[in-house]
Design a protein around this motif. Structure first.
Motif, short mmCIF file in Angstrom:
data_model
loop_
_atom_site.label_atom_id
_atom_site.label_comp_id
_atom_site.label_asym_id
_atom_site.label_seq_id
_atom_site.Cartn_x
_atom_site.Cartn_y
_atom_site.Cartn_z
N LYS A 1 0.84 -1.20 0.00
CA LYS A 1 0.00 0.00 0.00
C LYS A 1 0.87 1.24 0.00
O LYS A 1 0.59 2.21 -0.70
CB LYS A 1 -0.88 0.00 1.25
N GLY A 2 1.93 1.19 0.77
CA GLY A 2 2.81 2.33 0.89
C GLY A 2 3.47 2.69 -0.42
O GLY A 2 3.78 3.85 -0.68
N MET A 3 3.68 1.67 -1.29
CA MET A 3 4.26 1.94 -2.60
C MET A 3 3.24 2.53 -3.55
O MET A 3 3.57 2.93 -4.65
CB MET A 3 4.80 0.65 -3.24
N GLY A 4 1.98 2.52 -3.12
CA GLY A 4 0.95 3.13 -3.95
C GLY A 4 0.10 2.14 -4.72
O GLY A 4 -0.54 2.49 -5.71
N MET A 5 0.09 0.88 -4.30
CA MET A 5 -0.82 -0.07 -4.95
C MET A 5 -2.22 0.17 -4.42
O MET A 5 -2.40 0.40 -3.22
CB MET A 5 -0.41 -1.51 -4.64
N GLN B 1 -4.63 -4.13 -6.70
CA GLN B 1 -3.23 -4.43 -7.01
C GLN B 1 -2.56 -5.15 -5.85
O GLN B 1 -1.79 -6.10 -6.05
CB GLN B 1 -2.48 -3.13 -7.34
N LYS C 1 -1.17 -8.62 -6.91
CA LYS C 1 0.29 -8.63 -7.07
C LYS C 1 1.01 -9.13 -5.83
O LYS C 1 2.17 -9.53 -5.91
CB LYS C 1 0.80 -7.22 -7.39
N ARG D 1 0.52 8.10 -2.55
CA ARG D 1 1.64 7.32 -2.04
C ARG D 1 2.69 7.07 -3.12
O ARG D 1 3.87 6.91 -2.81
CB ARG D 1 1.14 5.98 -1.50
N ARG D 2 2.25 6.97 -4.37
CA ARG D 2 3.23 6.75 -5.44
C ARG D 2 4.21 7.91 -5.52
O ARG D 2 5.33 7.75 -6.00
CB ARG D 2 2.52 6.57 -6.79
N VAL E 1 8.79 -1.75 -8.40
CA VAL E 1 7.35 -1.73 -8.12
C VAL E 1 6.71 -0.38 -8.44
O VAL E 1 5.74 -0.30 -9.20
CB VAL E 1 7.08 -2.12 -6.65
N VAL E 2 7.24 0.68 -7.86
CA VAL E 2 6.58 1.98 -8.04
C VAL E 2 6.65 2.46 -9.49
O VAL E 2 5.63 2.85 -10.06
CB VAL E 2 7.16 3.04 -7.08
N LEU F 1 4.03 0.85 -11.41
CA LEU F 1 2.70 1.40 -11.15
C LEU F 1 2.50 2.69 -11.92
O LEU F 1 1.39 3.05 -12.29
CB LEU F 1 2.52 1.65 -9.64
N ARG G 1 14.30 1.22 -3.33
CA ARG G 1 12.93 1.14 -3.81
C ARG G 1 12.20 2.47 -3.59
O ARG G 1 11.45 2.92 -4.45
CB ARG G 1 12.20 0.01 -3.08
#
Ligand SMILES: Nc1ncnc2c1ncn2[C@@H]1O[C@H](COP(=O)(O)OP(=O)(O)OP(=O)(O)O)[C@@H](O)[C@H]1O
Ligand SMILES: [Mg+2]
Lengths: 526, 294
Positions: A119-123, A127, A131, B74-75, B98-99, B102, B147
């Protein structure tokens, strides 16, 4: 019924049937499994999100799984009829629990730190699910699928009970016919199938999934489902449909004889006698194979078709007794003979109906019968002092009719002699009862002449053919053989004939003007 | 750059975070310091909306975060988790990607950036194909950092980025961290419960206790102008060392010809190189005592 050929010869002979049964088996297992996955995985995901529903959902799935398979199939028949539909549905229900549970366990087992990172990465939540959570719980979910698969391959054998086919046809047919090769021809492929599917899935389980792509996951599912449907027997349709027990299908005095003697050629499915009568009542089947004194005949307003060409041998019920017992208990024979000719097929059917359908106790039904027919006498008082009177031990096989007869004989003996009585009921099938009689564990039990001939004596084909239509000849053959071989005596027949019979619904038979099996054959020819 | 106003968060009727407000200027590094359970992580997670505050507001670059889509928000924020939080089913390269994935970056752009960062963070290129569980703790932390930096976000939230490491590795990594060019222009909110770390890395320190801010200020202010008894006693264990490390020679000899960015501690430690321009030890200590008395 000859067992002269070995297992491999049997397989070779029946390879066509074996293949189609195996394919059906795979089809039933796969379709139900795929349906279960489609429902159970989302359900597992949902309860992992809403833990307050988890207990409830897992509880319900757990309860579903504890329903005995036969009972479940029985429940489903009025709703879904017979054939693959209820079988698939039942298998589907059984497969739910392991998959829901493992999906749930797998998902809540994913480290919250990792989910947090995702979630913190923005999924977004989808996702995160596809993922991260599903790939990480994939092997746990697959473990559930494996469990479900193995369960389903096993339970799918029961599909044979409700006309859905599969390897159960051989297994249950073999059990009924006491044909080991036939049992193995069903059991071994079923076991191999379970092992094979489990192995394939264990390979799949090891994939290290990076992500789950919905359409990619859906594709094999769809292909699998469609191809599995292809494996199922084509839809039964058209006109009169017969449902026969696995045993009847394999017997010469059953379906095989119907084909050769009557040239009856109709669509048939294999079904267990536990659901067969109901299926006939509910119009899923038109013709069934049953026993002429079965209580359900009366309960479901079915009639038996006359066996005009005398295919089915006489199955006259009579006490089968050891000759030494007759010496030991003077006067016993005359007492037992009091019942001779007293119970007609209609009367026996009526009594069976009371026990099997109305759930009255065999004791009560026996007593009512004795009283109504003026055969009842109060038990004689037990002599005080002196030598205790010897005890007559009555045996019975494990079904209602035999329980009733044992009780009738008990009342008869207690009322007319000083002997004491012990009943040993529920002695399984013919073999167990007959062995108990020979080993002097019981003194007599009610047996049927046809069974004595075909199961105990097992004469060659020629003799059987000769005796089939000639009741007096058969009687003297039985008397002679049992006396010489076993020292046993057939007492006078009780009166009714509990034989195989073809049955139809009363109104349908009347409508089509079918009274005899020949009528049925002609009806189908047109 | 980041503005936090009156954040409140309750867990089971207990305030984990109570009326927390602060501002972080562009390119500033604010350290959230406090004992375990004082609400540091909770505060951090309310900034990128992994937690929704019961009340209070957060602005990043002037935009109220509650008006933004949480995943899009968050992205754009680098996030380093307390326990590295790498995806066990992804390789190092996949974790790092990952980011940008996205954000629909092109494959080769991702690859180029990955190798650039691996190099900057001194991670051998061979690690790219390994899974996180096959890395050392230090390597995992660096991958976590890589990351968070991939898409070069202007804002970084770091929750005990060196928490899982032994003291020595920590010191080394901290050193590299300070020298990392990538980080110099970033606005960083970093959580730690390690006082040394806070003093070394923070432009300012926000000391928390029981969900509330006790004091925000530079190391110097916290040491020499404590706002209350808690702040004063918090540093007692290692006060001398902290003071030596915080006070610069330039603070003691204002207008004197002493080298910049050299602390009292540095001078004490490296006594041997009697550089020109460094006063005698006794002079320094006297000046230090005078400084403290002010
Ligand atoms: N999801 C939650 N549910 C209930 N209580 C929580 C939750 N998250 C945190 N808490 C409680 O809130 C308080 C603050 O937790 P927080 O994680 O913010 O502390 P912290 O300062 O980060 O501590 P540490 O240094 O140990 O990481 C703690 O008492 C913790 O038990
Ligand atoms: Mg924390």
């Amino acid at each position: 019924m000859e067992q002269d050929s070995g297992f491999f010869a049997f397989i070779q002979q029946q390879s066509g049937k074996l293949l189609s049964q195996t394919l059906t088996h795979v089809g039933l297992t796969m379709i139900s499994l795929v349906l279960a996955i489609i429902i159970a995985v989302p359900l597992g995901i949902w309860i992992s999100r809403k833990p307050k529903f988890a207990g409830g959902v897992l509880g319900v799935a757990g309860v579903l799984q504890t329903i005995p398979s036969i009972a479940l199939l029985g429940i489903l028949i009025p709703v879904l009829g017979i054939g693959p539909k209820p079988a698939i549905f039942a298998l589907f229900l059984y497969a739910l629990l392991p998959i829901v549970r493992n999906t749930y366990t797998g998902l809540i087992g994913v480290s919250p730190v990792v989910v947090d990172a995702a979630k913190g990465m923005g999924m977004n939540s989808l996702q995160v699910l596809f993922k991260v959570e599903l790939p990480l719980s994939f092997s746990v979910i697959m473990a559930g699928v494996r469990t479900a698969t193995v369960i389903n391959v096993g339970v799918a054998t029961l599909a044979a009970y409700i006309a859905a086919g599969g390897l159960g046809e051989f297994i249950f047919g073999g059990i009924a016919l006491n044909n080991t090769n036939m049992i193995l021809a069903g059991a071994i492929p079923a076991a191999l199938l379970a092992v094979l599917l489990d192995f394939i899935l264990s390979r799949v389980q090891r994939f290290r999934l990076k992500k789950v792509v919905l359409w990619k996951a859906a594709l094999p599912v769809i292909i699998l489902t469609l191809s599995s449907f292809y494996l199922l027997p084509t839809k039964l349709g058209g006109r009169l449909l017969a449902g026969f027990t696995p045993e009847f299908m394999g017997r010469e005095d059953g379906y095989i004889g119907l084909k050769s003697l009557y040239h009856l050629d109709m669509e048939t499915v294999v079904i267990s006698d536990a659901v067969m009568y109901k299926a006939a009542r509910d119009k899923h089947l038109d013709v069934i194979s049953g026993y002429s004194t079965d209580g359900r005949l009366k309960a479901y307003s079915l009639i038996t078709l006359e066996d005009d060409l005398k295919l089915f041998p006489a199955y006259q019920a009579a006490p089968l007794i050891r000759e030494d017992v007759l010496m030991k208990f003077p006067g016993l024979e005359a007492v037992l003979d009091q019942l001779s000719g007293k119970i007609s097929e209609a009367v026996m059917t009526g009594m069976n109906y009371k026990v099997d359908q109305l759930k009255q106790s065999p004791e009560k039904v026996a007593l009512d019968f004795m009283v109504a027919n003026n055969l009842y006498k109060k038990p004689r008082p037990v002599k005080v002092g002196g030598v205790a009177a010897p005890t007559v031990r009555i045996g019975s096989k494990i079904f209602g009719e035999q329980y009733i007869l044992a009780q009738i004989y008990r009342i008869l003996i207690l009322g007319n002699t000083d002997f004491q009585v012990e009943t040993k009921t529920g002695l399984g099938g013919t073999k167990i009862c007959f062995d108990a009689l020979q080993n002097k564990q019981i003194d007599f039990y009610p047996e049927y002449t046809g069974t004595g001939l075909l199961v105990v004596l097992q004469p060659d084909r020629q003799t059987r053919e000769k005796l089939r239509t000639d009741i007096p000849a058969m009687k003297s053959y039985l008397d002679r053989e049992f006396h010489e071989k076993y020292g046993l005596k057939w007492l006078k027949p009780i009166g009714f004939n509990n034989t195989y019979a073809l049955m139809m619904r009363k109104e349908q038979a009347a409508e089509l003007g079918i009274k005899t099996i020949t009528d049925l054959t002609n009806q189908i020819k047109n | 750059m980041i503005k936090v106003e009156n954040l409140v968060k309750y867990f089971n009727d207990e305030a984990a975070v109570n009326q927390v407000s602060f501002e972080i200027a562009e390119a500033e590094n604010l350290v959230l310091l406090g004992t375990s359970g004082c609400g540091k992580t909770t505060t951090l997670r309310m900034i990128n909306r992994l937690l929704e505050p019961d009340s209070g507001r957060v602005w990043i670059q002037g935009v109220d975060t509650s008006l933004q889509d949480p995943s899009k928000l968050r992205r754009g924020i680098g996030y380093v988790l307390q326990h590295h939080g790498l995806f066990p089913h992804f390789t190092v390269a996949e974790n790092i990607a990952v980011v940008p994935k996205l954000l629909h970056w092109k494959e080769d752009a991702i690859r180029a950036r990955t190798f650039e960062l691996l190099e900057k963070l001194q991670l051998p290129v061979q690690l790219a194909g390994l899974y996180p569980q096959n890395l050392s703790g230090g390597q995992q932390q660096r991958v976590g950092l890589a990351r968070s930096l991939m898409v070069n976000p202007p804002v970084l939230l770091m929750d005990e980025p060196f928490g899982a490491l032994d003291a020595l590795t920590r010191r080394d990594i901290r050193l590299e961290f300070r020298q990392l060019e990538e980080l110099k222009s970033k606005t960083i909110l970093m959580v730690t419960h390690d006082v040394q770390e806070a003093f070394e890395l923070g432009d300012r320190i926000c000391l928390m206790d029981k969900g509330e801010i006790q004091q925000i200020g530079t190391a110097m202010e916290l040491l020499f102008k404590p706002a209350n008894a808690f702040v004063r006693s918090f540093f007692n264990d290692q006060r001398t060392q902290l003071e030596f490390k915080t006070v610069m020679l330039t603070d003691l000899f204002i207008g004197g010809s002493v080298p910049a960015k050299v602390s009292v501690w540095d001078t004490l430690e490296n006594r041997s190189d009697t550089d020109a321009g460094i006063p005698a030890l006794s002079d320094i200590l006297t000046a230090f005592e005078n400084f403290k008395r002010k």
